[in-house]
Motif scaffolding. Structure first.
Motif, mmCIF file in Angstrom:
data_model
loop_
_atom_site.group_PDB
_atom_site.id
_atom_site.type_symbol
_atom_site.label_atom_id
_atom_site.label_comp_id
_atom_site.label_asym_id
_atom_site.label_seq_id
_atom_site.Cartn_x
_atom_site.Cartn_y
_atom_site.Cartn_z
ATOM 1 N N GLY A 312 75.796 15.388 -61.375
ATOM 2 C CA GLY A 312 75.036 16.020 -60.397
ATOM 3 C C GLY A 312 73.910 16.566 -61.016
ATOM 4 N N GLN A 313 72.676 16.025 -60.433
ATOM 5 C CA GLN A 313 71.357 16.366 -61.226
ATOM 6 C C GLN A 313 70.818 17.305 -60.178
ATOM 7 O OE1 GLN A 313 70.261 13.448 -64.506
ATOM 8 N NE2 GLN A 313 69.931 12.335 -62.451
ATOM 9 N N PHE A 314 71.435 18.324 -59.642
ATOM 10 C CA PHE A 314 70.710 19.307 -58.866
ATOM 11 C C PHE A 314 70.942 20.746 -59.183
ATOM 12 C CE2 PHE A 314 74.651 19.452 -56.540
ATOM 13 C CZ PHE A 314 75.224 18.094 -56.516
ATOM 14 N N LYS A 315 70.602 21.661 -58.670
ATOM 15 C CA LYS A 315 70.724 23.142 -58.767
ATOM 16 C C LYS A 315 72.046 23.526 -58.922
ATOM 17 C CE LYS A 315 67.187 24.440 -56.060
ATOM 18 N NZ LYS A 315 66.879 25.128 -55.043
ATOM 19 N N LYS A 316 72.496 24.281 -59.647
ATOM 20 C CA LYS A 316 73.858 24.840 -60.098
ATOM 21 C C LYS A 316 74.433 25.435 -58.618
ATOM 22 C CE LYS A 316 74.593 25.085 -64.874
ATOM 23 N NZ LYS A 316 73.153 24.628 -65.517
ATOM 24 N N GLN A 317 73.650 26.089 -58.057
ATOM 25 C CA GLN A 317 74.177 26.806 -56.918
ATOM 26 C C GLN A 317 74.478 26.038 -55.672
ATOM 27 O OE1 GLN A 317 71.146 27.200 -58.666
ATOM 28 N NE2 GLN A 317 70.076 28.773 -57.791
ATOM 29 N N ILE A 358 85.063 12.250 -53.998
ATOM 30 C CA ILE A 358 84.902 13.749 -54.439
ATOM 31 C C ILE A 358 84.311 14.644 -53.331
ATOM 32 C CG2 ILE A 358 84.124 15.230 -56.319
ATOM 33 C CD1 ILE A 358 83.197 12.780 -57.811
ATOM 34 N N LYS A 359 85.359 15.577 -52.944
ATOM 35 C CA LYS A 359 85.119 16.233 -51.903
ATOM 36 C C LYS A 359 83.951 17.240 -51.990
ATOM 37 C CE LYS A 359 87.691 15.282 -48.299
ATOM 38 N NZ LYS A 359 86.778 14.071 -47.768
ATOM 39 N N SER A 360 83.795 17.812 -53.088
ATOM 40 C CA SER A 360 82.943 18.863 -53.560
ATOM 41 C C SER A 360 82.409 18.870 -54.879
ATOM 42 C CB SER A 360 83.544 20.296 -53.023
ATOM 43 O OG SER A 360 83.029 21.214 -54.076
ATOM 44 N N PHE A 361 80.980 18.581 -54.859
ATOM 45 C CA PHE A 361 80.692 18.271 -56.619
ATOM 46 C C PHE A 361 79.607 19.119 -56.555
ATOM 47 C CE2 PHE A 361 79.892 14.246 -58.702
ATOM 48 C CZ PHE A 361 78.948 14.719 -59.669
ATOM 49 N N PRO A 362 79.771 20.183 -57.464
ATOM 50 C CA PRO A 362 78.904 21.141 -57.814
ATOM 51 C C PRO A 362 77.662 20.575 -58.696
ATOM 52 C CG PRO A 362 81.049 21.917 -58.496
ATOM 53 C CD PRO A 362 80.869 20.453 -58.064
ATOM 54 N N GLY A 363 76.338 21.308 -58.543
ATOM 55 C CA GLY A 363 75.476 20.714 -59.318
ATOM 56 C C GLY A 363 75.659 20.906 -60.591
ATOM 57 N N GLY A 364 75.055 20.083 -61.432
ATOM 58 C CA GLY A 364 75.150 20.122 -63.018
ATOM 59 C C GLY A 364 76.326 19.599 -63.645
ATOM 60 N N LYS A 365 77.282 19.337 -62.882
ATOM 61 C CA LYS A 365 78.688 18.968 -63.264
ATOM 62 C C LYS A 365 78.939 17.509 -63.661
ATOM 63 C CE LYS A 365 81.670 22.392 -63.533
ATOM 64 N NZ LYS A 365 81.199 23.536 -63.000
#
Lengths: 437, 965
Positions: A312-317, A358-365
């Motif tokens: 995930g190449q987007f903001k961590k929030q 993947i239901k929920s994929f946080p940024g940076g992971k």
């Protein structure tokens, strides 16, 4: 100028319903349509325009129907296609689903609509909301409603009726950005048997944004939408923070185009209910929000090993929802085995895909999926295409381009207060990573 | 009754009833039952019955028997019922014209109904009832509706004028409806304006000379104002109408452009394309150094790119148009290469078009990217797409010289894949690369030879054989390779046979000692065992050449070949201009002028881009210097030494570049036997034909229609008798007028031109005799035509290749095409010609017999003939007398047939033969004729009917000429 007649055919080429608008093309010509199409399909070279003698067929396909326009003149082809798609849109709004059965079930209304949508080959009123005011399905309702033509039909504001009332005046604005991405692939050959695939560089990327409205406003409101449009700021000489350069903007017909052309103001009287106000394209290089690295090792006659890494190449929030990575596998693959660090993977044999959700994929992971498939010892002779890996996702509360609604001014002569609500969503558009099988 | 009960039951249970119930089974006596129901007193029952009738009609059952009963239901205040009855009327009125009269009263009444919906419905429907008898009753109601207070009725009435005009143009003109329609352009309601514009455009299109759309700055201003307010469709009508206007100067042009550009932001792709059309056309008038010009160029790119995210069919139309736009103004999209990259899920027709545009945009700056993409595509699975991708790599190599090496290595990589069709396609394009860059990439020949066995397509085999022959001295086993092909000589296709013959002769000339046997073998195969005249004659020529003068043979066969040009697939400039004026339409999709596919499009209306004002360049002046095709390479003569001997002539035959890059006349493939032996045969003899250019494709048969210029020039030795084999002017039966002097020597500084016109096997020829009556040698001949009524234009350069000495005479045949620019001439068949030589430019005019334009497929079906004869108004009929003609009707008929005047039927009434004939002109105009021949009476009467009556006089002259000669 455009269509001489319009036909709706089933997949066997039987005419379900038709309307002869000009009478200059023999209606029996339609019998040539399907044989022509079949010949083309056999040769693998279909074309949306076909001709037989001096008759030309312009056609589109929708579910189990062909919509065909005939002409023997030098017609405006783009107008005909735009019209056919409009017909699909109107029918769909009338019958919820447009297919063979809905045409048969509603032939009276279909005739009425065909009569109203086009006259002598010229498209007329095609706004389904307005049409629904005077062409209704229930015979009983007709008598009351149809005593007069809604003035809207011929008004300059042909998309909104007068006298709309809401208790609470609100407008909901959705800014949705779709990311289109094409990533090249490259192959290394090893031992002549194993193909190791990896993904390369971004070939092209762009953003297609749309602004959708759900308008629940009384009367005839005048709206003005303010965006952080760079061209606008350049015109006015203001410079407040981040601005966005829109490459090409397209508007709903309610927007005053000449006004936009002269001072970039987006002013309009909105259609009631849901509508797409505008769309724009941004050509800037986008960092792929979800980056995929894949290694596909194919051991001929025995098995395929797939390793996919998603990042995930987007903001961590932020969090991407409903992420789906679709990896193509050979059509003769069997006995799938999966291992995932998160989410869930399954084999969809009818589409020759391994789908990792993947239901929920946080940024940076970063997550990993491994799959292995068996291959038959006798190989499939047929050449298979090289479908790309595709990714679906949705990231709420965020736009890649940084576009922002700065204001939405609503003025109505009765002077009511109205509230605008704004939502932002970024989602995958045509998000492809080429693979090499 | 039973059915009604059922209905009630269903309603009670609340189950959803749909119209599909009307489609239920046919019982015996159904029509009878329906009749009863239609005449029922109960409204609801009546309505249900009409619905059932319509349902039967929809599934194709004949319910015309119910006509009177259905019409009886017409007088109702129920709108839904009324609509259904109207629908029925539209379908059956034509088959029951007498009964349709019954409906007239109701129409008239409905046109005065209090409800505007009903008024509009009535006026809309009555226009759709195409029965002559009722039309006159409808004039009064229509007149009222055109002035109706409700705009909904007015906009419907506006369209009705166009409908009525289509049925009876005279009536509409007499009633003054056209003027009313013109007034509606100033209507206060934008939708009325839009429909009036649409109706007028439609009428104007079918009557190009009517000057209906009298566009002037004032009316343009009105249209531009309405443009901002009307619906998306109305905007398209107005934009398409604007595109027909020619602004007075660049300032007006700019101001219109400024008001049209906002339309580029419309969500409807069709609006965008129509706006692009107006801008592309008017831009032509703007000075290029104007700031606004470059602003406009920049504004065009983004909307064009966005069109590629529309629905696939719209994308296809957009791409076909972008293909035109990048040829006309490459600068607009030169930085947008990436958007044309092919996506996996694009439909095949989109993929192929994108590929084409990618090559057009390929340049040194982006070639690396393009090649990487093409290589990717070449490994796809869709065969047609892959082939085109491989071809594209070859085209890149020829277009961008710097990339040639990379292209060749990419092609070699692809050959390594061993995928059969990839290999074959690659070999075909490598041959073109060899022709473009001789002696540069021959190192790859070895690799190519490895794949010899896998080639099964004629084009690939021919290409490979050409390569082997051309580079025979570098291929050790060239003789073995060629010999292996020879085994199945008779099973090969003609192009392979011809190539094989030439290649073996080349090999023999290069390595005479080892290959004598081989060459004998191939010559005897070609001359004795073959039925193909091309092959036989080529064989004979080689044979004689080799036996009489081996040195000359070497010079002929191994002569240096001309280089192939880069872009041979460009659309010919005048056609391109015309197509730009048709952006968004079928013409722009087919890349053909409307006259090529619309019947009777009357030839007179080829659209052109406006001329730039102010600047000196005028599109009118016939620039004799350049050949008509525009692509004739100027450099050509410098490659071939212009010798005055046979060798030079032979070589130059080969030089004829494929100038017709527009749609080739469909008949070129079947060049007339006798002539082609020399034209096509010799031409390919030199080996130069093989892919003279990529665009020629499988161009062996379709060799450029150029005739050897010097048939009568002194030819050396044994070749002379060979030429007699074919002989020119095989009796085809067509009438050819005798040659007359067109340009006397005293008017042209000693050059005398006489000539005539002929149609031979579908090709129009101008046959000229040039005589030099001056004291000095004449060279550098060229010819050009002024615009003329039927778009005649030279299909190739004038082939006078040897200098014309004093007192020498030369006969030249110039093939003509009919795709040139059109302008109506007076008389219609007048042709103004300019001929240039090294001394000066001379002008003359001549008249061609219109029979030259009668095409071979001019035989009309009987039914169509009948319908057409009736359909053409009687005013268009003209009658002539042909005196002193002593043929009987059968002889006349067969004589006329020779000139493509086809007899469809013959009737004999009281000793008088009536022959019914049809003629089709090259621009699609049909002429119908009735010829009356009375036994014993030398005077014939002929009646001609044609939608374009102005041609009648010329056609009559042809009849007279044909019958009397």
């Amino acid at each position: 100028m455009s269509a001489s007649a319009v036909f709706v055919l089933d997949l066997k080429g039987k005419v379900l319903i038709c309307r002869n608008y000009k009478g200059d093309v023999d209606m029996a010509e339609i019998d040539h349509f399907l044989p022509l199409l079949m010949t083309q399909e056999e040769e693998g070279l279909t074309c949306p325009i076909m001709s037989h003698g001096n008759v030309h067929f312009l056609w589109i396909k929708h579910t189990n129907l062909y919509l065909v326009a005939t002409t023997n003149k030098n017609s405006n082809a783009s107008l005909v296609y735009a019209f056919l798609y409009k017909v699909v849109e109107v029918f769909t709004e009338y019958f919820t689903e447009l297919e063979e059965e809905s045409i048969q079930d509603n032939f009276v209304v279909v005739y009425e609509l065909l009569d109203e949508l086009m006259d002598f080959g010229f498209p007329q009123t095609t706004d389904s909301k307005i049409l629904q005011e005077y062409i209704t399905q229930e015979g009983t309702k007709l008598e009351v409603a149809k005593t007069k033509v809604p003035t809207t039909v011929t008004n300059a504001v042909s998309w909104r009726s007068e006298g709309i009332k809401y208790k609470k005046n609100e407008v909901f604005i959705d800014v949705i950005e779709s990311i289109n991405l094409l990533v090249s692939g490259f192959t290394r050959r090893m031992l002549g048997l194993i193909h190791v695939n990896a993904n390369g560089s971004v070939m092209s990327s762009d953003i297609v944004g749309t602004v959708k409205l759900k308008t629940m406003l009384s009367g005839m409101p005048e709206l003005r939408l303010g965006l952080n449009d760079r061209a606008l700021f350049a015109l006015t000489g203001r410079d407040k923070g981040k601005t966005v350069t829109m490459e090409d903007v397209k508007f709903h017909q309610c927007v005053r185009l000449s006004r936009f052309e002269s001072d970039r103001t987006i002013s309009f009287i909105p259609p009631d209910g849901e509508s797409e106000l505008m769309s724009y394209r941004i050509n800037t290089h986008v960092k792929p929000l979800i980056w995929i690295e894949s290694v596909i090792e194919k051991f001929s006659h025995s098995r395929v090993e797939i390793m996919v890494k998603a990042k995930g190449q987007f903001k961590k929030q932020s969090v991407a929802n409903n992420v789906e990575v679709r990896v193509p596998v050979p059509s003769d693959a069997d006995s799938p085995k999966f291992k995932t660090s998160t989410g869930h993977a399954k084999y969809v044999p009818e589409k020759n895909l391994a789908v990792w959700t993947i239901k929920s994929f946080p940024g940076g992971k970063e997550f990993l999926m491994r799959a292995s498939f068996g291959l038959p010892s006798v190989e499939n002779d047929e050449m298979e295409g090289k479908p790309p890996i595709t990714v679906n996702f949705e990231i709420p509360y965020f736009t890649v381009s940084g576009i922002q609604v700065r204001y939405m001014k609503i003025i109505e002569k009765s002077g009511y207060q109205a509230l605008p609500w704004v939502r932002y969503i970024t989602q995958s558009g045509d998000y492809q990573l080429r693979s090499n099988f | 009754m039973e059915w009604a009960n059922q209905l009630c039951e269903n309603r009670q249970f609340g189950s959803k009833m749909t119209d599909s119930k009307y489609f239920t089974t046919t019982k015996k006596g159904e029509i009878f039952e329906l009749k009863a129901e239609l005449n029922s007193d109960k409204k609801e029952k009546k309505k249900e019955a009409v619905k059932k009738v319509i349902a039967s009609m929809t599934v194709g059952k004949d319910v015309s028997a119910l006509f009177p009963d259905v019409v009886n239901c017409m007088q109702t205040d129920n709108l839904e019922l009324k609509k259904l009855v109207y629908l029925y009327l539209m379908n059956y009125a034509k088959s029951q014209p007498d009964m349709a009269i019954m409906a007239v009263n109701t129409f008239v009444k409905d046109c005065e109904d209090a409800n505007p919906l009903i008024r509009a419905l009535a006026v809309r429907t009555m226009g759709c009832i195409r029965v002559d008898k009722i039309t006159e009753y409808l004039c009064e109601p229509l007149r009222k509706c055109l002035k109706d207070e409700d705009p909904y009725v007015r906009k419907t009435a506006a369209v009705c004028v166009a409908k009525l005009h289509d049925i009876n143009a005279q009536l509409v003109e007499d009633q003054g409806f056209l003027d009313t329609l013109k007034d509606l352009i100033s209507d206060s309601n934008p939708m009325v304006v839009a429909n009036a514009v649409a109706a007028l455009s439609e009428i104007a299109e079918s009557h190009p000379n009517s000057n209906l759309l009298d566009l002037n700055p004032q009316s343009i201003n009105k249209l531009l104002t309405a443009l901002n307010e009307c619906t998306e469709w109305g905007q398209i009508f107005i934009l398409d109408c604007l595109a027909n206007y020619t602004p007075r100067d660049d300032r007006e042009s700019q101001s219109i452009c400024e008001r049209v550009t906002p339309r580029l932001s419309h969500a409807n792709s069709a609006v965008v394309l129509s706006a692009v059309k107006v801008l592309m056309k008017f831009m032509e008038m703007l000075p290029k150094d104007l700031d606004y010009y470059s602003t406009l160029l920049k504004k065009l790119a983004p909307p064009l790119v966005t069109l590629l995210s529309a629905e696939p069919e719209l994308q296809y139309v957009a791409l076909r148009n972008i293909n035109l736009i990048v040829q006309k103004r490459p600068e607009i999209l030169k930085h947008e290469m990436k958007v044309f990259f092919v996506k996996y899920n694009d439909p095949i027709y989109v993929k192929l078009e994108k590929l084409d545009i990618m090559i057009r945009l390929a340049s040194q700056a982006n070639i690396a990217q393009v090649l990487a993409e093409l290589k990717e595509y070449a490994t796809e699975v869709d065969v047609d797409f892959v082939r085109k991708a491989v071809r594209a790599i070859g085209r890149c190599a020829i277009k961008v010289e710097q990339s040639a090496e990379r292209c060749v290595s990419t092609l070699l990589d692809l050959i390594q894949t061993k995928v059969n069709y990839v290999v074959q396609e690659a070999i075909v394009v490598i041959k073109d690369i060899f022709r473009k860059y001789p002696n540069k990439y021959e190192s790859v020949i070895a690799t190519l030879c490895e794949n010899l066995d896998s080639l099964d397509e004629p084009e690939a085999r021919a290409a490979m054989i050409w390569i082997v022959g051309e580079y025979a001295e570098r291929i050790d086993n060239a003789d073995e390779l060629l010999e292996s092909f020879l085994e199945g000589f008779h099973d090969e296709s003609t192009q392979v046979q011809l190539q094989l013959l030439t290649a073996i002769v080349k090999l023999f000339l290069k390595k005479p000692t080892e290959t004598q046997e081989l060459v004998q073998q191939v010559l005897s195969l070609a001359t004795q065992d073959s039925d193909n005249p091309d092959l036989r004659d080529r064989g004979y020529i080689y044979w004689r050449l080799l036996s009489t003068d081996p040195v000359a043979a070497k010079e002929v066969v191994l002569a240096e070949k001309p280089l192939i040009s880069e872009e041979t697939d460009l659309i010919e400039p005048t056609l391109l201009e015309e197509l730009i004026c048709h952006i968004g339409t079928l013409a722009s999709v087919y890349h053909k002028p409307p006259s090529a596919f619309v019947e009777g499009s009357r030839g007179v209306m080829h659209k052109r881009l406006p001329a730039r004002t102010g600047s000196g360049e005028s599109t009118e002046s016939p620039d004799v210097g350049t050949a008509a095709g525009g692509s004739a390479p100027e450099a050509a003569p410098s490659i071939i030494p212009s010798q005055g001997d046979l060798l030079g002539d032979l070589l130059n035959l080969d030089m004829a570049p494929p100038t017709t890059s527009g749609p080739p006349p469909p008949t070129t493939g079947m060049q007339m036997g006798g002539m082609d032996l020399l034209g096509g045969g010799l031409d390919s003899l030199l080996g130069g034909d093989i892919g003279g250019s990529p665009a020629m494709g499988a161009g062996f048969g379709a060799a450029p229609a150029v005739m050897p210029a010097s048939l009568n020039a002194p030819v050396g030795g044994g070749l002379g008798d060979l030429f007699d084999l074919g002989g020119v002017g095989m009796p085809m039966g067509a009438y050819i007028p005798p040659k007359i002097v067109w340009l006397p020597a005293m008017k042209a500084k000693g050059l005398e031109i006489s000539g005539t016109f002929a149609r031979r096997a579908g090709v129009i020829q101008m046959e000229l005799i040039l005589t030099n009556k001056a004291m000095s040698v004449m060279t550098d001949f060229a010819i050009q035509f002024n615009r003329n009524s039927f778009g005649l234009a030279p299909a190739g350069p004038l082939q006078v290749l040897t200098p014309l000495g004093p007192n020498q005479t030369i006969e030249v045949s110039l093939p003509l095409s009919t795709v040139g620019p059109v302008m109506k001439m007076d008389p219609l068949n007048n042709l103004q010609v300019a001929v240039k030589n090294n001394i000066d430019v001379f002008y003359f005019s001549c008249q061609y017999p219109i029979s030259m334009l009668f095409v071979e497929d001019g035989k009309m079906e009987r039914q169509v003939f009948l319908a057409t004869w009736k359909d053409i108004p009687n005013d268009n009929e003209s009658q002539f007398q042909i005196k002193d003609c002593h043929l009987n009707s059968d002889a006349a008929s067969s004589k006329l047939q020779g000139s493509n005047i086809f007899t469809i039927a013959k009737r004999t009434v009281e000793g008088q033969d009536m022959l019914y004939m049809s003629i089709k002109l090259s621009n699609g105009i049909w002429v119908l004729a009735e010829l009356r021949v009375q036994a014993g009476n030398p005077n014939y009467t002929i009646s001609l009917k044609c939608r374009a009556p102005e041609v009648s006089q010329c056609v009559f002259q042809c009849y007279e000429a044909v019958l009397k000669n």
